[in-house]
Design an enzyme around this catalytic site. Structure first.
Site, PDB file in Angstrom:
ATOM      1  N   ARG A 184      35.704   7.093  33.082  1.00 50.49           N
ATOM      2  CA  ARG A 184      36.879   6.443  33.672  1.00 50.49           C
ATOM      3  C   ARG A 184      38.103   7.351  33.577  1.00 50.49           C
ATOM      4  O   ARG A 184      38.899   7.443  34.519  1.00 50.49           O
ATOM      5  CB  ARG A 184      37.144   5.103  32.986  1.00 50.49           C
ATOM      6  N   CYS A 243      45.057   2.797  27.079  1.00 47.80           N
ATOM      7  CA  CYS A 243      43.650   2.484  27.379  1.00 47.80           C
ATOM      8  C   CYS A 243      43.614   1.819  28.751  1.00 47.80           C
ATOM      9  O   CYS A 243      44.370   2.205  29.644  1.00 47.80           O
ATOM     10  CB  CYS A 243      43.042   1.598  26.297  1.00 47.80           C
TER      11      CYS A 243
END
Length: 287
Positions: A184, A243
């Site tokens: 990601r 995050c």
């Protein structure tokens, strides 16, 4: 406004310690379980089926700024105070937080409580999985609680906005450390939320929390330090953790705090905010 007291320096308590102190006065046990939407798991539903005796449930999505389009952003001090007092969580109490993954969402609750002024907060080492594996008692349903007082005062220095992050990246006043999986971070895997571009904040470094958490427990300090330095982060310089939506960024906070290098802030909006904005995006490995 009450003065903030120095936080307790302990971060973890053992299952043995908690079992020996069940029912102790001035102790509150908090189930802070939260799961990614794609898992289909519901923290509150699992809590009602089984939890550590006397525990209350901290709903990360509900105890948040529900007016924000972003998920589980920090609420106002007034809302936070009301939510904690409704759970019987006092600012001066010994608070032990756990989750059903072992170590996943509990650090977010730990960080949130401390950011709002809780004096003595710890995380249960190994969480609910370790508790169950040891055959310790559980109960179901809602737990009764006693009235408590929580004078919430948010330490704004602990929280970075999108503009804070952009400014600190531009003039190199802070390092950005991203907890998401490497695929990601590099932009090779789609984001789980619609409208969020793949990639990362330009100049950010990547340290997936899977490198710091094994079998639901935080790695030792030496392993953490090696992982942080391998990610290209100098722990002696300011760090902002990030995050996907501000949950696992708190695991990075916990890890850095463990090696004596607490971050300067956590980016609450994290990639969900940045990736959906018009801010620049980088892909590939950290540059």
């Amino acid at each position: 406004m009450p003065e903030r007291e120095p936080p307790d320096t302990s971060r973890l308590v053992s299952t043995e310690w908690l079992a020996a102190h069940l029912g102790a006065p001035n102790l509150v046990i908090v189930d802070g379980s939260w799961h990614m939407p794609a898992t289909g798991r519901k923290g509150r539903e699992e809590f009602l089926k089984a939890h550590i005796p006397g525990a209350v449930f901290f709903d990360i999505d509900a105890v948040s700024d529900v007016a924000s389009p972003l998920p589980h952003m920090l609420p106002s001090p007034t809302l936070f105070r009301a939510a904690m007092e409704s759970l019987g969580i006092g600012r001066q109490m010994k608070i032990v937080v756990y989750d059903t993954e072992g170590l996943f969402s509990a650090p977010r609750v730990w960080w949130t409580l401390r950011a709002f002024g809780a004096v003595d907060v710890a995380i249960l080492d190994g969480g609910f999985p370790k508790w169950l594996a040891e055959g310790r008692p559980t109960e179901s349903g809602e737990a009764p609680y006693l009235p408590a007082r929580f004078d919430a005062t948010l330490d704004h220095d602990w929280v970075a906005s999108i503009d804070d992050v952009a400014a600190r990246v531009a003039d190199r006043r802070a390092q950005i450390l991203d907890a998401r999986p490497a695929e990601r971070f590099r932009g090779e895997a789609p984001e789980p939320r619609a409208g969020v571009r793949p990639g990362h904040i330009p100049g950010a470094r990547n340290l997936p929390v899977s490198e710091l958490v094994k079998d639901g427990r935080l790695a030792d300090a030496a392993t953490i330090r090696r992982a942080v330095e391998a990610a290209g982060i100098d722990p002696a310089k300011p760090v902002i953790t990030s995050c996907g939506s501000g949950v696992t960024a708190a695991i990075l906070w916990l890890a850095l705090d463990t090696i004596g290098a607490p971050p300067v802030a956590l980016y609450d909006g994290s990639w969900t905010e940045w990736g959906a904005s018009d801010r620049p995006v980088a892909t590939g490995p950290a540059d």
